[in-house]
Design a protein around this motif. Structure first.
Motif, PDB file in Angstrom:
ATOM      1  N   ALA A  52      16.212 100.101 -49.315  1.00  0.00           N
ATOM      2  CA  ALA A  52      15.527  99.736 -48.072  1.00  0.00           C
ATOM      3  C   ALA A  52      16.349  99.959 -46.796  1.00  0.00           C
ATOM      4  N   ASN A  53      17.657  99.897 -46.893  1.00  0.00           N
ATOM      5  CA  ASN A  53      18.517 100.133 -45.720  1.00  0.00           C
ATOM      6  C   ASN A  53      19.978 100.244 -46.181  1.00  0.00           C
ATOM      7  N   GLY A  54      20.848 100.618 -45.253  1.00  0.00           N
ATOM      8  CA  GLY A  54      22.259 100.807 -45.587  1.00  0.00           C
ATOM      9  C   GLY A  54      22.961  99.494 -45.901  1.00  0.00           C
ATOM     10  N   THR A  55      22.501  98.421 -45.269  1.00  0.00           N
ATOM     11  CA  THR A  55      23.130  97.113 -45.483  1.00  0.00           C
ATOM     12  C   THR A  55      22.938  96.649 -46.929  1.00  0.00           C
ATOM     13  N   VAL A  56      21.693  96.774 -47.413  1.00  0.00           N
ATOM     14  CA  VAL A  56      21.428  96.345 -48.795  1.00  0.00           C
ATOM     15  C   VAL A  56      22.105  97.321 -49.765  1.00  0.00           C
ATOM     16  N   ALA A  57      22.272  98.567 -49.359  1.00  0.00           N
ATOM     17  CA  ALA A  57      22.993  99.530 -50.205  1.00  0.00           C
ATOM     18  C   ALA A  57      24.429  99.041 -50.423  1.00  0.00           C
ATOM     19  N   LEU A  58      25.060  98.565 -49.342  1.00  0.00           N
ATOM     20  CA  LEU A  58      26.431  98.043 -49.455  1.00  0.00           C
ATOM     21  C   LEU A  58      26.476  96.763 -50.287  1.00  0.00           C
ATOM     22  N   HIS A  59      25.492  95.902 -50.069  1.00  0.00           N
ATOM     23  CA  HIS A  59      25.439  94.637 -50.819  1.00  0.00           C
ATOM     24  C   HIS A  59      25.320  94.917 -52.319  1.00  0.00           C
ATOM     25  N   LEU A  78      36.915  98.719 -37.640  1.00  0.00           N
ATOM     26  CA  LEU A  78      36.184  99.527 -36.655  1.00  0.00           C
ATOM     27  C   LEU A  78      34.918 100.055 -37.328  1.00  0.00           C
ATOM     28  N   SER A  79      33.944  99.155 -37.464  1.00  0.00           N
ATOM     29  CA  SER A  79      32.712  99.521 -38.141  1.00  0.00           C
ATOM     30  C   SER A  79      31.628  98.536 -37.756  1.00  0.00           C
ATOM     31  N   PHE A  80      30.426  98.846 -38.210  1.00  0.00           N
ATOM     32  CA  PHE A  80      29.318  97.911 -38.045  1.00  0.00           C
ATOM     33  C   PHE A  80      29.567  96.734 -38.993  1.00  0.00           C
ATOM     34  N   VAL A  81      29.103  95.555 -38.600  1.00  0.00           N
ATOM     35  CA  VAL A  81      29.404  94.338 -39.365  1.00  0.00           C
ATOM     36  C   VAL A  81      29.014  94.433 -40.846  1.00  0.00           C
ATOM     37  N   GLU A 152      32.557 104.332 -50.635  1.00  0.00           N
ATOM     38  CA  GLU A 152      32.601 105.086 -49.370  1.00  0.00           C
ATOM     39  C   GLU A 152      31.411 104.633 -48.528  1.00  0.00           C
ATOM     40  N   ASP A 153      31.688 104.043 -47.369  1.00  0.00           N
ATOM     41  CA  ASP A 153      30.602 103.734 -46.445  1.00  0.00           C
ATOM     42  C   ASP A 153      30.379 104.994 -45.614  1.00  0.00           C
ATOM     43  N   ALA A 154      29.438 105.809 -46.102  1.00  0.00           N
ATOM     44  CA  ALA A 154      29.142 107.093 -45.446  1.00  0.00           C
ATOM     45  C   ALA A 154      27.874 106.979 -44.604  1.00  0.00           C
ATOM     46  N   ALA A 155      27.630 105.747 -44.084  1.00  0.00           N
ATOM     47  CA  ALA A 155      26.422 105.518 -43.273  1.00  0.00           C
ATOM     48  C   ALA A 155      26.320 106.527 -42.133  1.00  0.00           C
ATOM     49  N   HIS A 156      27.492 106.984 -41.617  1.00  0.00           N
ATOM     50  CA  HIS A 156      27.493 107.908 -40.479  1.00  0.00           C
ATOM     51  C   HIS A 156      27.612 109.368 -40.913  1.00  0.00           C
ATOM     52  N   ALA A 157      27.775 109.615 -42.202  1.00  0.00           N
ATOM     53  CA  ALA A 157      28.398 110.894 -42.567  1.00  0.00           C
ATOM     54  C   ALA A 157      27.600 111.790 -43.498  1.00  0.00           C
ATOM     55  N   PHE A 182      24.649 105.618 -47.905  1.00  0.00           N
ATOM     56  CA  PHE A 182      24.160 106.203 -46.649  1.00  0.00           C
ATOM     57  C   PHE A 182      23.217 105.210 -45.973  1.00  0.00           C
ATOM     58  N   SER A 183      23.045 105.391 -44.661  1.00  0.00           N
ATOM     59  CA  SER A 183      22.010 104.673 -43.914  1.00  0.00           C
ATOM     60  C   SER A 183      21.098 105.714 -43.274  1.00  0.00           C
ATOM     61  N   PHE A 184      19.814 105.415 -43.240  1.00  0.00           N
ATOM     62  CA  PHE A 184      18.859 106.330 -42.606  1.00  0.00           C
ATOM     63  C   PHE A 184      18.155 105.671 -41.430  1.00  0.00           C
ATOM     64  N   VAL A 187      19.092 106.066 -35.545  1.00  0.00           N
ATOM     65  CA  VAL A 187      20.197 106.680 -34.780  1.00  0.00           C
ATOM     66  C   VAL A 187      21.093 107.548 -35.670  1.00  0.00           C
ATOM     67  N   LYS A 188      20.924 107.455 -36.980  1.00  0.00           N
ATOM     68  CA  LYS A 188      21.779 108.224 -37.893  1.00  0.00           C
ATOM     69  C   LYS A 188      21.301 109.682 -37.970  1.00  0.00           C
ATOM     70  N   THR A 189      22.008 110.497 -38.761  1.00  0.00           N
ATOM     71  CA  THR A 189      21.735 111.942 -38.725  1.00  0.00           C
ATOM     72  C   THR A 189      20.364 112.301 -39.296  1.00  0.00           C
ATOM     73  N   HIS A 340      31.231 101.473 -29.772  1.00  0.00           N
ATOM     74  CA  HIS A 340      31.292 101.456 -31.248  1.00  0.00           C
ATOM     75  C   HIS A 340      32.750 101.335 -31.662  1.00  0.00           C
ATOM     76  N   TYR A 341      33.181 100.213 -32.061  1.00  0.00           N
ATOM     77  CA  TYR A 341      32.498  98.951 -32.265  1.00  0.00           C
ATOM     78  C   TYR A 341      33.357  97.834 -31.703  1.00  0.00           C
ATOM     79  N   ILE A 342      32.760  96.652 -31.542  1.00  0.00           N
ATOM     80  CA  ILE A 342      33.588  95.458 -31.365  1.00  0.00           C
ATOM     81  C   ILE A 342      34.234  95.260 -32.736  1.00  0.00           C
TER      82      ILE A 342
HETATM   83  C1  LIG Z   1      29.129 102.063 -40.872  1.00  0.00           C
HETATM   84  C2  LIG Z   1      27.810 101.415 -41.162  1.00  0.00           C
HETATM   85  N1  LIG Z   1      27.613 100.873 -42.374  1.00  0.00           N
HETATM   86  C3  LIG Z   1      26.447 100.289 -42.690  1.00  0.00           C
HETATM   87  C4  LIG Z   1      25.402 100.235 -41.812  1.00  0.00           C
HETATM   88  C5  LIG Z   1      24.139  99.529 -42.187  1.00  0.00           C
HETATM   89  O1  LIG Z   1      23.042 100.396 -42.238  1.00  0.00           O
HETATM   90  P1  LIG Z   1      21.551  99.899 -41.953  1.00  0.00           P
HETATM   91  O2  LIG Z   1      21.387  99.778 -40.474  1.00  0.00           O
HETATM   92  O3  LIG Z   1      20.720 101.018 -42.525  1.00  0.00           O
HETATM   93  O4  LIG Z   1      21.350  98.633 -42.671  1.00  0.00           O
HETATM   94  C6  LIG Z   1      25.550 100.788 -40.533  1.00  0.00           C
HETATM   95  C7  LIG Z   1      24.431 100.725 -39.586  1.00  0.00           C
HETATM   96  O5  LIG Z   1      24.498 100.869 -38.421  1.00  0.00           O
HETATM   97  C8  LIG Z   1      26.783 101.400 -40.199  1.00  0.00           C
HETATM   98  O6  LIG Z   1      26.985 101.928 -38.998  1.00  0.00           O
END
Ligand SMILES: Cc1ncc(COP(=O)(O)O)c(C=O)c1O
Length: 397
Positions: A52-59, A78-81, A152-157, A182-184, A187-189, A340-342
């Protein structure tokens, strides 16, 4: 307002989604499988589970690697939370190591320093910051030496590549990590609206991930818990039988999203080439200013072929304007930049619970104090680019 990033949707993308809307399947139909296979094949990974999203992919990645209460996971500050939250979701302790100046990604040297002075972490999550690959082969070496697992957090890559010992690898290939995500997000690629994916070369992890993404339910009789069911008739399970084996989630992606993803994936090379062209144009425009220490351009690390998701400019010592004044001045001209990023350890949740000291991360702090992401998206036309670059050049000197 000119955004720092946005999707590119064409008529074929729209037609692909409409086709699904007219079909029998809105979710969990043939498009999900098609998208997963196309992603795995594009990256050279054996398995892909679209979610469903990149966050749940990481979880789910952390759950599949059995991160649990008390385990330490190290990621880039230096990444998204989401890169750190996934460790906390599992009850683990998110830790950070400083970034490597030459890539702006998690520094393998700093991770090794941690491993030498502490018990090795359970998991390490390098982030391909802005679309430039992290030093994944070094992390593989360290994972073997210290016994941690890696994601590998390749959300950007997506679309980025790197060369190691004469061979080319795609980000997301899992050639040097256990898992990749990956995240889709738009704003991603490439985008599916919301969406994400987890890749792996390990069969068992793939089975586990697929189950976790769908309520922990197993429908494949060859994977049922031995001797558990009393429902077996004539040594066969009825077709309706299924088992919940883990406390999973509904983290599924839909056919509607996957159809868009398939169509976008066909445009990935076009997107990459447009992004690289824009990055080159920005780099040329800032060349002279970098020599005068007015700005610093984003790195293009050796042996990599990045697919830039962000153009992260840094203000140099000779810059005439502060980052925050530049941000405001650009906003007043209709240009929406972003920071990008606090650093994640500076977020109140992390300060309250983990109390990490910013002084431990001098490279991250230096970067954070001076960075600003300029607009970068494939449909950015020449007039828009010229408008942005003229505004930035006039403000920084
Ligand atoms: C580095 C990084 N990891 C994970 C995510 C989470 O992805 P999503 O927004 O699809 O949940 C993001 C989203 O901005 C991200 O920049």
């Amino acid at each position: 307002m000119i955004p720092y990033g946005r999707q590119s949707i064409d008529e074929e993308d729209i037609a692909a989604v409409v086709e699904v809307l007219r079909s029998d399947w809105l979710t969990q139909g043939p498009k999900v499988k098609e998208f997963e296979e196309a992603l795995a094949s594009r990256c050279g990974a054996k398995h892909c589970v679209a979610v469903a999203n990149g966050t749940v992919a990481l979880h789910l990645a952390c759950l599949a690697l059995a991160v649990k209460e008390g385990d330490v996971g190290i990621t880039s500050p230096l990444s998204f939370v989401a890169s750190a939250n996934c460790i906390a979701y599992c009850g683990g302790k998110p830790e950070f190591a400083d970034i490597d100046r030459s890539r702006l990604c998690l520094s393998p040297d700093k991770v090794e320093e941690y491993c030498k002075t502490h018990k090795a972490p359970k998991v390490v999550i390098p982030v391909d910051f802005a679309g430039a690959p992290a030093d994944l082969p070094r992390f593989k070496e360290l994972s073997e030496k210290y016994g941690f697992q890696s994601v590998e957090d390749a959300a950007h890559a997506i679309g980025a590549r790197y060369t190691f010992e004469g061979r080319e690898y795609a980000c997301g290939s899992c050639a040097h990590t256990d898992l990749a995500i990956f995240s889709f997000h738009p704003v991603k690629t490439i985008t599916t609206g919301e969406g994400g994916a987890i890749l792996t070369n390990e069969d068992e992890l793939a089975v586990k991930l697929r189950r976790l993404a769908s309520h922990g339910v197993e429908k494949d009789s060859s994977k049922f818990v031995p001797g558990h069911s009393k429902i077996v008739t004539q040594h066969q399970f009825p077709a309706w039988y299924h088992e919940m084996q883990d406390l999973g989630f509904n983290a599924r992606i839909t056919d509607i999203q996957s159809a868009l993803g398939m169509s976008q994936l066909k445009r990935l090379d076009e997107f990459k080439s447009k992004r690289q062209q824009l990055v080159r144009k920005y780099n040329e425009a800032f060349d002279e200013l970098e020599r005068r220490e007015i700005v610093l351009r984003p790195p293009w690390p050796e042996n990599t072929d990045p697919c830039y998701h962000l153009y992260t400019l840094r203000l140099g010592a000779a810059c005439k304007i502060s980052r925050d004044d530049l941000f405001l001045a650009l906003r007043n001209r209709g240009i929406h930049c972003q920071v990008h990023y606090i650093p994640i350890y500076r977020q109140p949740y992390y300060v309250d619970r983990f109390g990490v000291m910013p002084e431990r991360f001098p490279e991250t702090e230096k970067y954070f104090a001076s960075c600003l992401s300029l607009p970068l998206f494939p449909d950015m036309d020449e007039t828009t680019f010229d408008y942005v670059i003229t505004a930035v050049l006039s403000l920084v000197q």
